[in-house]
Design an enzyme around this catalytic site. Structure first.
Site, PDB file in Angstrom:
ATOM      1  N   ASP A 137      44.950  49.648  59.050  1.00 54.58           N
ATOM      2  CA  ASP A 137      44.257  50.669  58.276  1.00 54.58           C
ATOM      3  C   ASP A 137      44.352  52.087  58.837  1.00 54.58           C
ATOM      4  O   ASP A 137      44.804  53.001  58.154  1.00 54.58           O
ATOM      5  CB  ASP A 137      42.782  50.268  58.095  1.00 54.58           C
ATOM      6  N   CYS A 191      51.225  42.908  36.554  1.00 53.39           N
ATOM      7  CA  CYS A 191      50.158  43.504  35.733  1.00 53.39           C
ATOM      8  C   CYS A 191      50.503  43.393  34.251  1.00 53.39           C
ATOM      9  O   CYS A 191      49.619  43.246  33.410  1.00 53.39           O
ATOM     10  CB  CYS A 191      49.951  44.974  36.088  1.00 53.39           C
ATOM     11  N   CYS A 194      48.352  44.321  30.789  1.00 48.53           N
ATOM     12  CA  CYS A 194      46.918  44.425  31.094  1.00 48.53           C
ATOM     13  C   CYS A 194      46.565  45.872  31.482  1.00 48.53           C
ATOM     14  O   CYS A 194      47.331  46.547  32.148  1.00 48.53           O
ATOM     15  CB  CYS A 194      46.591  43.473  32.245  1.00 48.53           C
ATOM     16  N   CYS A 197      41.533  47.323  34.353  1.00 54.66           N
ATOM     17  CA  CYS A 197      40.945  48.174  35.397  1.00 54.66           C
ATOM     18  C   CYS A 197      40.818  49.608  34.898  1.00 54.66           C
ATOM     19  O   CYS A 197      39.806  50.272  35.148  1.00 54.66           O
ATOM     20  CB  CYS A 197      41.764  48.106  36.682  1.00 54.66           C
ATOM     21  N   CYS A 201      36.974  51.373  34.376  1.00 54.75           N
ATOM     22  CA  CYS A 201      36.532  52.341  35.397  1.00 54.75           C
ATOM     23  C   CYS A 201      35.567  53.341  34.748  1.00 54.75           C
ATOM     24  O   CYS A 201      35.946  54.069  33.830  1.00 54.75           O
ATOM     25  CB  CYS A 201      37.731  53.078  36.006  1.00 54.75           C
ATOM     26  N   CYS A 217      36.411  59.010  41.934  1.00 54.11           N
ATOM     27  CA  CYS A 217      36.175  57.594  42.263  1.00 54.11           C
ATOM     28  C   CYS A 217      34.838  57.396  42.997  1.00 54.11           C
ATOM     29  O   CYS A 217      34.539  58.083  43.975  1.00 54.11           O
ATOM     30  CB  CYS A 217      37.334  57.095  43.120  1.00 54.11           C
ATOM     31  N   CYS A 245      32.750  50.500  45.463  1.00 57.76           N
ATOM     32  CA  CYS A 245      32.684  50.157  44.040  1.00 57.76           C
ATOM     33  C   CYS A 245      33.746  49.074  43.825  1.00 57.76           C
ATOM     34  O   CYS A 245      34.889  49.229  44.245  1.00 57.76           O
ATOM     35  CB  CYS A 245      32.990  51.388  43.192  1.00 57.76           C
ATOM     36  N   CYS A 248      36.905  47.880  39.393  1.00 56.02           N
ATOM     37  CA  CYS A 248      38.310  47.689  38.980  1.00 56.02           C
ATOM     38  C   CYS A 248      38.922  46.436  39.598  1.00 56.02           C
ATOM     39  O   CYS A 248      39.992  45.993  39.179  1.00 56.02           O
ATOM     40  CB  CYS A 248      39.148  48.933  39.261  1.00 56.02           C
TER      41      CYS A 248
HETATM   42  S1  SF4 Z   1      43.117  44.622  35.875  1.00 57.61           S
HETATM   43 FE1  SF4 Z   1      44.511  46.270  36.487  1.00 57.61          FE
HETATM   44  S2  SF4 Z   1      45.351  45.588  38.431  1.00 57.61           S
HETATM   45 FE2  SF4 Z   1      44.474  43.763  37.428  1.00 57.61          FE
HETATM   46  S3  SF4 Z   1      46.201  42.857  36.306  1.00 57.61           S
HETATM   47 FE3  SF4 Z   1      45.092  44.223  34.915  1.00 57.61          FE
HETATM   48  S4  SF4 Z   1      46.227  46.162  35.086  1.00 57.61           S
HETATM   49 FE4  SF4 Z   1      46.796  44.946  36.850  1.00 57.61          FE
HETATM   50  S1  SF4 Z   2      36.598  51.870  42.656  1.00 55.23           S
HETATM   51 FE1  SF4 Z   2      35.286  52.135  40.839  1.00 55.23          FE
HETATM   52  S2  SF4 Z   2      35.336  54.331  40.407  1.00 55.23           S
HETATM   53 FE2  SF4 Z   2      37.040  53.905  41.801  1.00 55.23          FE
HETATM   54  S3  SF4 Z   2      38.787  53.531  40.484  1.00 55.23           S
HETATM   55 FE3  SF4 Z   2      37.857  51.524  40.827  1.00 55.23          FE
HETATM   56  S4  SF4 Z   2      36.407  51.234  39.141  1.00 55.23           S
HETATM   57 FE4  SF4 Z   2      36.962  53.399  39.209  1.00 55.23          FE
END
Ligand code: SF4
Ligand code: SF4
Length: 315
Positions: A137, A191, A194, A197, A201, A217, A245, A248
């Site tokens: 990291d 992905c 889809c 996410c 968000c 974010c 968070c 996503c």
């Molecule tokens: S939710 Fe986002 S990261 Fe997950 S499969 Fe769907 S597009 Fe990809």
């Molecule tokens: S962590 Fe939360 S605010 Fe950040 S991109 Fe993912 S869903 Fe959005």
């Protein structure tokens, strides 16, 4: 010790098995300098930085992040590993205050470092002339791109690394080595069409597939933002998040049936399991004691208070 082609294959296999033995859920190997895809990822990082999407996270600009060779002289291969942090006792965020699952157990930097060090000791015995360096990291390495190159998974539209078997609930670690090993196939993106996410968000921080604008974010603002206040447009979308968070990742179909890693290292502390306003109304000393040994200590006591207050303002 010269590694012949035959034992190169064997040692590569053993090394990945050793990683699983140490407690990682996935492991893979990439050759340095890697494929064309790595170059594309490096270019994407450049674009992200030039758009200032990293906000105040200036350490992301480190030149060395773009060159793995500069981290260890003579680097030839990299072992990438994933440490699953979800635990069946996680506070799954149905409470009034929510904490990202990545931070509910022990500080993953220390956990991963210790495990990689054990692998390093094993390498000292098996390939005595191989030098190695641990990166977790904080090291300036294009982590997700190297994990993708090592076949661990793909970088999803939410910018997390996703594994077919383990979803995205894991953190990454790397061991850079001065030996040529047999690389795994870089992973393809799954992905597809889809967009969950992006759709879910709440602050529209995923400004385009794979690109997170940090200053939109919630995770960035609750963990990294050192300003006195959280911007209003974020504050009104906090919905209980005080540290990180997970939205996503929670909505990602690849996270639906992921095996937990129910070890002491990932077990949430009692205060995390029982989050409520009273339990978080602590003085600095109590905060420091409770945060000891967790990744969450990056959030200073005054920031916790700011994040809690921001949530209360929007109840
Ligand atoms: S939710 Fe986002 S990261 Fe997950 S499969 Fe769907 S597009 Fe990809
Ligand atoms: S962590 Fe939360 S605010 Fe950040 S991109 Fe993912 S869903 Fe959005």
């Amino acid at each position: 010790m010269t590694i012949t082609l035959k034992n190169k294959k064997e040692i590569s296999k053993k090394l990945k098995e050793r990683a699983i033995f140490e407690g990682f859920s996935i492991s893979g190997i990439a050759s340095i300098p890697g494929s064309q895809r790595l170059k594309l990822r490096t270019n994407a990082l450049e674009r992200w930085l030039s758009n200032n999407y990293h906000s105040e996270m200036n350490w992301m600009e480190a030149e060395k992040r773009k060159s793995i060779e500069s981290l260890l002289k003579g680097a030839k291969s990299v072992l990438s590993v994933g440490f699953t942090y979800i635990n069946s006792q996680n506070n799954n965020n149905d409470k009034s205050f929510k904490i990202g699952k990545f931070g509910q157990g022990e500080d993953y930097h220390k956990v991963i470092y210790k495990k990689l060090k054990n692998i390093g000791k094993w390498i000292n015995l098996e390939i005595p002339d191989c030098k190695w360096k641990i990166c977790v990291d904080t090291s300036p390495l294009l982590e997700k791109a190297w994990a993708e190159e090592s076949g661990l998974g793909w970088i999803g539209k939410n910018s997390n690394l996703i594994s077919k078997k383990n979803g995205s609930w894991f953190t990454l670690g790397f061991l850079i080595l001065t030996k040529d090993l047999v690389p795994d196939e870089p992973h393809q993106s799954l992905c597809g069409k889809c967009d969950k996410c992006i759709e879910h968000c709440p602050t529209k921080a995923i400004v385009e597939p794979f690109v997170i604008q940090s200053d939109l974010c919630i995770a960035y603002h609750t963990i990294e933002n050192r300003e006195k206040n959280i911007p209003k447009k974020i504050e009104k979308n906090l919905n209980g998040w005080v540290a990180g968070c997970d939205i996503c990742q929670d909505v990602c179909p690849w996270n639906k049936t992921v095996p937990c890693n129910n070890t002491v290292e990932t077990t949430p502390k009692e205060w995390i399991k029982n989050l409520n306003f009273e339990s978080l109304n602590w003085d600095d000393k109590t905060w420091e004691e409770n945060l000891k040994g967790t990744t969450l200590k990056r959030i200073k006591p005054w920031m916790w208070r700011r994040n809690i207050k921001a949530n209360i303002n929007n109840k």
